[in-house]
Design a protein around this motif. Sequence first.
Motif, mmCIF file in Angstrom:
data_model
loop_
_atom_site.group_PDB
_atom_site.id
_atom_site.type_symbol
_atom_site.label_atom_id
_atom_site.label_comp_id
_atom_site.label_asym_id
_atom_site.label_seq_id
_atom_site.Cartn_x
_atom_site.Cartn_y
_atom_site.Cartn_z
ATOM 1 N N VAL A 33 0.652 -1.146 -0.108
ATOM 2 C CA VAL A 33 -0.021 -0.022 0.077
ATOM 3 C C VAL A 33 1.144 1.052 -0.064
ATOM 4 N N SER A 34 1.867 1.248 0.870
ATOM 5 C CA SER A 34 2.867 2.415 0.895
ATOM 6 C C SER A 34 3.366 2.869 -0.535
ATOM 7 N N LEU A 35 4.032 1.651 -1.157
ATOM 8 C CA LEU A 35 4.631 1.949 -2.423
ATOM 9 C C LEU A 35 3.659 2.400 -3.475
ATOM 10 N N LYS A 36 2.547 1.620 -3.554
ATOM 11 C CA LYS A 36 1.646 2.083 -4.444
ATOM 12 C C LYS A 36 1.227 3.172 -4.332
ATOM 13 N N LEU A 37 0.887 3.664 -2.934
ATOM 14 C CA LEU A 37 0.332 5.032 -2.827
ATOM 15 C C LEU A 37 1.245 6.029 -3.521
ATOM 16 N N ALA A 38 2.597 6.128 -3.289
ATOM 17 C CA ALA A 38 3.533 6.884 -3.553
ATOM 18 C C ALA A 38 3.638 7.122 -5.095
ATOM 19 N N VAL A 39 3.608 5.782 -5.843
ATOM 20 C CA VAL A 39 3.963 5.883 -7.148
ATOM 21 C C VAL A 39 2.359 6.432 -7.778
ATOM 22 N N TRP A 40 1.413 6.216 -7.385
ATOM 23 C CA TRP A 40 0.254 6.471 -7.914
ATOM 24 C C TRP A 40 -0.055 8.081 -7.760
ATOM 25 N N LEU A 41 0.418 8.746 -6.715
ATOM 26 C CA LEU A 41 0.512 10.084 -6.243
ATOM 27 C C LEU A 41 1.365 11.040 -7.646
ATOM 28 N N ALA A 42 2.470 10.253 -7.803
ATOM 29 C CA ALA A 42 3.424 10.528 -8.822
ATOM 30 C C ALA A 42 3.176 10.426 -10.221
ATOM 31 N N SER A 43 2.473 9.279 -10.533
ATOM 32 C CA SER A 43 2.084 9.064 -11.848
ATOM 33 C C SER A 43 0.664 9.146 -12.449
ATOM 34 N N GLY A 44 -0.477 9.050 -11.554
ATOM 35 C CA GLY A 44 -1.820 9.374 -11.848
ATOM 36 C C GLY A 44 -2.338 8.047 -12.440
ATOM 37 N N SER A 45 -1.485 7.021 -12.647
ATOM 38 C CA SER A 45 -1.941 5.742 -13.249
ATOM 39 C C SER A 45 -3.184 5.118 -12.819
ATOM 40 N N VAL A 46 -4.381 4.976 -13.522
ATOM 41 C CA VAL A 46 -5.562 4.361 -13.128
ATOM 42 C C VAL A 46 -5.093 2.735 -12.456
ATOM 43 N N ALA A 47 -4.092 2.132 -13.459
ATOM 44 C CA ALA A 47 -3.685 0.804 -13.183
ATOM 45 C C ALA A 47 -3.244 0.649 -11.710
ATOM 46 N N VAL A 48 -2.095 1.619 -11.525
ATOM 47 C CA VAL A 48 -1.612 1.472 -10.090
ATOM 48 C C VAL A 48 -2.565 1.897 -9.201
ATOM 49 N N MET A 49 -3.403 2.889 -9.298
ATOM 50 C CA MET A 49 -4.541 3.349 -8.253
ATOM 51 C C MET A 49 -5.159 2.007 -8.136
ATOM 52 N N ALA A 50 -5.726 1.326 -9.272
ATOM 53 C CA ALA A 50 -6.564 0.154 -9.096
ATOM 54 C C ALA A 50 -5.832 -1.019 -8.125
ATOM 55 N N SER A 51 -4.456 -0.977 -8.451
ATOM 56 C CA SER A 51 -3.692 -2.106 -7.722
ATOM 57 C C SER A 51 -3.537 -1.625 -6.065
ATOM 58 N N MET A 52 -3.359 -0.289 -6.056
ATOM 59 C CA MET A 52 -3.220 0.160 -4.746
ATOM 60 C C MET A 52 -4.586 -0.076 -3.956
ATOM 61 N N ALA A 53 -5.446 0.385 -4.583
ATOM 62 C CA ALA A 53 -6.960 0.032 -3.865
ATOM 63 C C ALA A 53 -7.154 -1.377 -3.303
ATOM 64 N N ASP A 54 -7.031 -2.169 -4.395
ATOM 65 C CA ASP A 54 -6.752 -3.552 -3.981
ATOM 66 C C ASP A 54 -6.066 -3.979 -2.545
ATOM 67 N N SER A 55 -4.855 -3.592 -2.781
ATOM 68 C CA SER A 55 -3.869 -3.810 -1.917
ATOM 69 C C SER A 55 -4.400 -3.110 -0.495
ATOM 70 N N ALA A 56 -4.938 -2.029 -0.553
ATOM 71 C CA ALA A 56 -5.631 -1.314 0.740
ATOM 72 C C ALA A 56 -6.719 -2.275 1.404
ATOM 73 N N LEU A 57 -7.483 -2.707 0.478
ATOM 74 C CA LEU A 57 -8.378 -3.779 1.119
ATOM 75 C C LEU A 57 -7.881 -4.873 1.404
ATOM 76 N N ASP A 58 -6.828 -5.342 0.823
ATOM 77 C CA ASP A 58 -6.129 -6.665 1.017
ATOM 78 C C ASP A 58 -5.718 -6.364 2.362
ATOM 79 N N LEU A 59 -5.154 -5.296 2.854
ATOM 80 C CA LEU A 59 -4.525 -4.998 4.050
ATOM 81 C C LEU A 59 -5.833 -5.147 5.233
ATOM 82 N N ALA A 60 -6.813 -4.524 4.895
ATOM 83 C CA ALA A 60 -8.027 -4.575 5.727
ATOM 84 C C ALA A 60 -8.518 -5.959 6.052
ATOM 85 N N ALA A 61 -8.579 -6.776 5.134
ATOM 86 C CA ALA A 61 -8.989 -8.305 4.936
ATOM 87 C C ALA A 61 -8.098 -8.898 5.776
#
Length: 311
Positions: A33-61
């Motif tokens: 989550v930490s890595l993908k959040l940093a890269v998403w903020l820098a790149s704006g990639s939907v694919a990275v955002m999608a993967s980051m959101a998945d990882s964030a919910l994975d963390l909660a789960a």
Amino acid sequence: MTTGILSSLAPAETAALTRRVTMLSVGTAAVLVSLKLAVWLASGSVAVMASMADSALDLAASLATFFAVRYAVAPPDREHRFGHGKAEAFASLIQAGLVFASAALIGREAVERLIDPRPIAQEGWATAVMVVSAVLTLGLVRAQTAVLKKTASVAVAGDRVHYVSDLASNAIALLGIAGAGLLGVSGLDAAAGLIIAALLVWGAVGVFREASDQLMDRELPDEARIRILEVVRQDPRLTHVHQLRTRASGPFIHIQMHVDLDPELSFEAAHKVTDDAERRLVEAFPSADVIIHADPRGRAETHSEPFSDED
């Protein structure tokens, strides 16, 4: 449990394995989550955002699983005479709900980007974080797979579904990012997000089905029931095994049945025969809670129709 995998370990050993692997799961998800959040903020990639959101919910789960597997092995108490094993199934339902929510959010964002494409910045960083994510996720999935070969934890199985989906989503995201960067077609990135959402829905359905089977007290797999009958019938004095009922509850299984015995046996002798059968079953299924009711052969009581199955 419904997959046909039954634990061959004692409850304490199962608990130790599931505790370790769920701790690893939480740690891996936090890093991703930490890595993908940093890269998403820098790149704006939907694919990275999608993967980051998945990882964030994975963390909660994974956090839910982390606590569920610990609660599931707590001994029975006055309010829960059959133990707390179904806490694992409840954790799996939470996982399924979170994944459905993640898929919906990712799908909506991807559709918006297809309608209003935007260029991706920092493709190199976006690609690098997805590669790192894939490597870490692969290591975690291998650890979870090793644990599931020895245990029957429905919570760990559900958690593993998230990370298997992550592996697929990372690969798709890499293709989307690379295609958008090399070909200049930003819509590929959004299309990758839609595919990730579809994969998440598919994985969530599987998790939901597994948890529902346990909460609905579905019978153990046929091979397990056959093995139970074989173990009981090792003593030829035990005949006409009937009313066999089984169910799973987290790391534990519950087995109960009726058996016919010679009516001339003394009460003490009959008790020893059934007691020995229960001991053999626990040796074959270390996490089992076993109840055997003895009927005098030819004089067994009539059972009500819904529960009159015979084995």
